[in-house]
Write a protein that holds these residues in place. Sequence first.
Motif, mmCIF file in Angstrom:
data_model
loop_
_atom_site.group_PDB
_atom_site.id
_atom_site.type_symbol
_atom_site.label_atom_id
_atom_site.label_comp_id
_atom_site.label_asym_id
_atom_site.label_seq_id
_atom_site.Cartn_x
_atom_site.Cartn_y
_atom_site.Cartn_z
ATOM 1 N N GLU A 235 0.828 -1.218 0.000
ATOM 2 C CA GLU A 235 0.000 0.000 0.000
ATOM 3 C C GLU A 235 0.858 1.262 0.000
ATOM 4 O O GLU A 235 0.565 2.222 -0.715
ATOM 5 N N GLU A 236 1.947 1.244 0.781
ATOM 6 C CA GLU A 236 2.790 2.446 0.837
ATOM 7 C C GLU A 236 3.392 2.757 -0.533
ATOM 8 O O GLU A 236 3.483 3.914 -0.940
ATOM 9 N N THR A 237 3.807 1.723 -1.238
ATOM 10 C CA THR A 237 4.389 1.946 -2.565
ATOM 11 C C THR A 237 3.339 2.559 -3.500
ATOM 12 O O THR A 237 3.628 3.495 -4.253
ATOM 13 N N TYR A 238 2.134 2.046 -3.423
ATOM 14 C CA TYR A 238 1.060 2.615 -4.252
ATOM 15 C C TYR A 238 0.740 4.042 -3.837
ATOM 16 O O TYR A 238 0.459 4.904 -4.679
ATOM 17 N N ARG A 239 0.759 4.309 -2.535
ATOM 18 C CA ARG A 239 0.447 5.670 -2.068
ATOM 19 C C ARG A 239 1.456 6.679 -2.609
ATOM 20 O O ARG A 239 1.090 7.719 -3.144
ATOM 21 N N VAL A 240 2.753 6.371 -2.461
ATOM 22 C CA VAL A 240 3.788 7.331 -2.891
ATOM 23 C C VAL A 240 3.808 7.453 -4.419
ATOM 24 O O VAL A 240 3.866 8.557 -4.966
ATOM 25 N N ASN A 241 3.745 6.318 -5.102
ATOM 26 C CA ASN A 241 3.992 6.341 -6.553
ATOM 27 C C ASN A 241 2.752 6.685 -7.378
ATOM 28 O O ASN A 241 2.869 7.327 -8.429
ATOM 29 N N VAL A 242 1.575 6.270 -6.915
ATOM 30 C CA VAL A 242 0.366 6.445 -7.736
ATOM 31 C C VAL A 242 -0.646 7.408 -7.093
ATOM 32 O O VAL A 242 -1.061 8.378 -7.729
ATOM 33 N N PHE A 243 -1.016 7.154 -5.851
ATOM 34 C CA PHE A 243 -2.041 8.000 -5.226
ATOM 35 C C PHE A 243 -1.584 9.458 -5.144
ATOM 36 O O PHE A 243 -2.351 10.375 -5.443
ATOM 37 N N ALA A 244 -0.326 9.653 -4.739
ATOM 38 C CA ALA A 244 0.176 11.030 -4.601
ATOM 39 C C ALA A 244 0.125 11.754 -5.950
ATOM 40 O O ALA A 244 -0.170 12.954 -6.014
ATOM 41 N N LEU A 245 0.394 11.007 -7.012
ATOM 42 C CA LEU A 245 0.356 11.600 -8.354
ATOM 43 C C LEU A 245 -1.063 12.093 -8.659
ATOM 44 O O LEU A 245 -1.269 13.218 -9.141
ATOM 45 N N PHE A 246 -2.046 11.244 -8.350
ATOM 46 C CA PHE A 246 -3.449 11.608 -8.549
ATOM 47 C C PHE A 246 -3.804 12.837 -7.699
ATOM 48 O O PHE A 246 -4.365 13.820 -8.203
ATOM 49 N N TRP A 247 -3.439 12.802 -6.411
ATOM 50 C CA TRP A 247 -3.783 13.915 -5.516
ATOM 51 C C TRP A 247 -3.135 15.221 -5.979
ATOM 52 O O TRP A 247 -3.770 16.272 -5.998
ATOM 53 N N MET A 248 -1.850 15.144 -6.381
ATOM 54 C CA MET A 248 -1.148 16.379 -6.770
ATOM 55 C C MET A 248 -1.666 16.928 -8.099
ATOM 56 O O MET A 248 -1.843 18.138 -8.239
ATOM 57 N N CYS A 249 -1.905 16.057 -9.057
ATOM 58 C CA CYS A 249 -2.408 16.533 -10.356
ATOM 59 C C CYS A 249 -3.788 17.172 -10.171
ATOM 60 O O CYS A 249 -4.081 18.222 -10.759
ATOM 61 N N LYS A 250 -4.624 16.531 -9.357
ATOM 62 C CA LYS A 250 -5.973 17.057 -9.130
ATOM 63 C C LYS A 250 -5.916 18.451 -8.508
ATOM 64 O O LYS A 250 -6.658 19.350 -8.888
ATOM 65 N N ALA A 251 -4.993 18.628 -7.563
ATOM 66 C CA ALA A 251 -4.861 19.933 -6.900
ATOM 67 C C ALA A 251 -4.204 20.959 -7.823
ATOM 68 O O ALA A 251 -4.521 22.148 -7.773
ATOM 69 N N ALA A 252 -3.290 20.494 -8.683
ATOM 70 C CA ALA A 252 -2.500 21.436 -9.489
ATOM 71 C C ALA A 252 -3.250 21.961 -10.710
ATOM 72 O O ALA A 252 -3.105 23.139 -11.075
ATOM 73 N N LEU A 253 -4.048 21.095 -11.344
ATOM 74 C CA LEU A 253 -4.640 21.488 -12.634
ATOM 75 C C LEU A 253 -5.423 22.799 -12.572
ATOM 76 O O LEU A 253 -5.263 23.645 -13.461
ATOM 77 N N PRO A 254 -6.266 23.026 -11.549
ATOM 78 C CA PRO A 254 -6.989 24.297 -11.526
ATOM 79 C C PRO A 254 -6.075 25.515 -11.359
ATOM 80 O O PRO A 254 -6.489 26.647 -11.636
#
Length: 297
Positions: free
Chosen positions: A157-176
Amino acid sequence: MSDLYKLQDPTKQYPRPKFKKQTQAVPGLDKKMTPKADHGETSYRGSGRLPNRKALVTGGDSGIGRAAAIAFAREGADVAINYLPSEEADAREVIALIEAEGRKAFALPGDLKDEKFCVKLVKEAHKKLGGLDILACVAGRQHAVDKIADMTTKMFEETYRVNVFALFWMCKAALPLMPAGGSIITTASIQATHPSPSLLDYAPTKAAILAFTRALARQVAEDGIRVNCVAPGPVWTPLQTSGGQPGKKIPDFGSETPMKRPGQPVEMSPLYVLLASQESSYVTGEVYGATGGLEVS
Ligand code: NAD
Ligand code: MG
């Protein structure tokens, strides 16, 4: 350090195996690598390709992220870097290098496994930089485990959180917050298509990053935001010497490539710069490899 601009044989440009056996605690410090990695500190020359851009680079303290942060600053960008608090010593060196270019540098440490932190990081970077034109997601977690029986759900889970989930969270916050012309750059790996048996969690996160990049690129193309991916082969960084590879593999690290050596972080920088800059205005949803001849497809 090598002269990046001199015509020479690339197979001999940087250190080749055998390397000294070495291990260090996760997340690993650049300071403790033997031989030292080249991030372009004394070698990368800018030529005004990112004038006044505002960039956030995760994993900007060491390895490939550090090389991207240095290159961005040399090309004229202000740069915020994220890293883990235990990597402060590496991060300080990068901040000093960015400031030495006369660019603004911001240190924003914190753990990307946490959604709230990821959102705060993007907002904070936007506020401090006075905008956000480039989001380079370079941070990653890689820890080799030989047998599935020894891999815990927590590790997976930690590997998925750092590598994939964080990417989703950051892109979602950054795009606007990003203007048309903005660029998101993700970091996959040769592992996305050629998985090692001991990287049962990491390799599929890198395949997910490839698919995420291509899907998001097509979603936001009409907003004028480009999303592309860099897929490195083996690169000489603390990720590898802090358990990313089984310790016994370090002496021969990179020998499996046609060039018979690992890449150096600075050899990834031109890809991040190209994908960040307006020069690649018609490039989106693409994957650029730098693998010493291994095939990323
Ligand atoms: P690195 O150790 O120098 O960089 C990885 C960085 O990830 C660390 O510096 C750390 O700041 C960050 N990180 C890890 N966990 C974090 C967390 N929970 N919160 C915040 N930050 C965290 O190693 P690197 O090899 O330069 O890695 C950069 C990227 O390149 C990674 O995505 C990695 O998967 C990818 N990559 C590396 C190689 C290689 O051989 N080195 C090959 C292919 C892809
Ligand atoms: Mg680091």
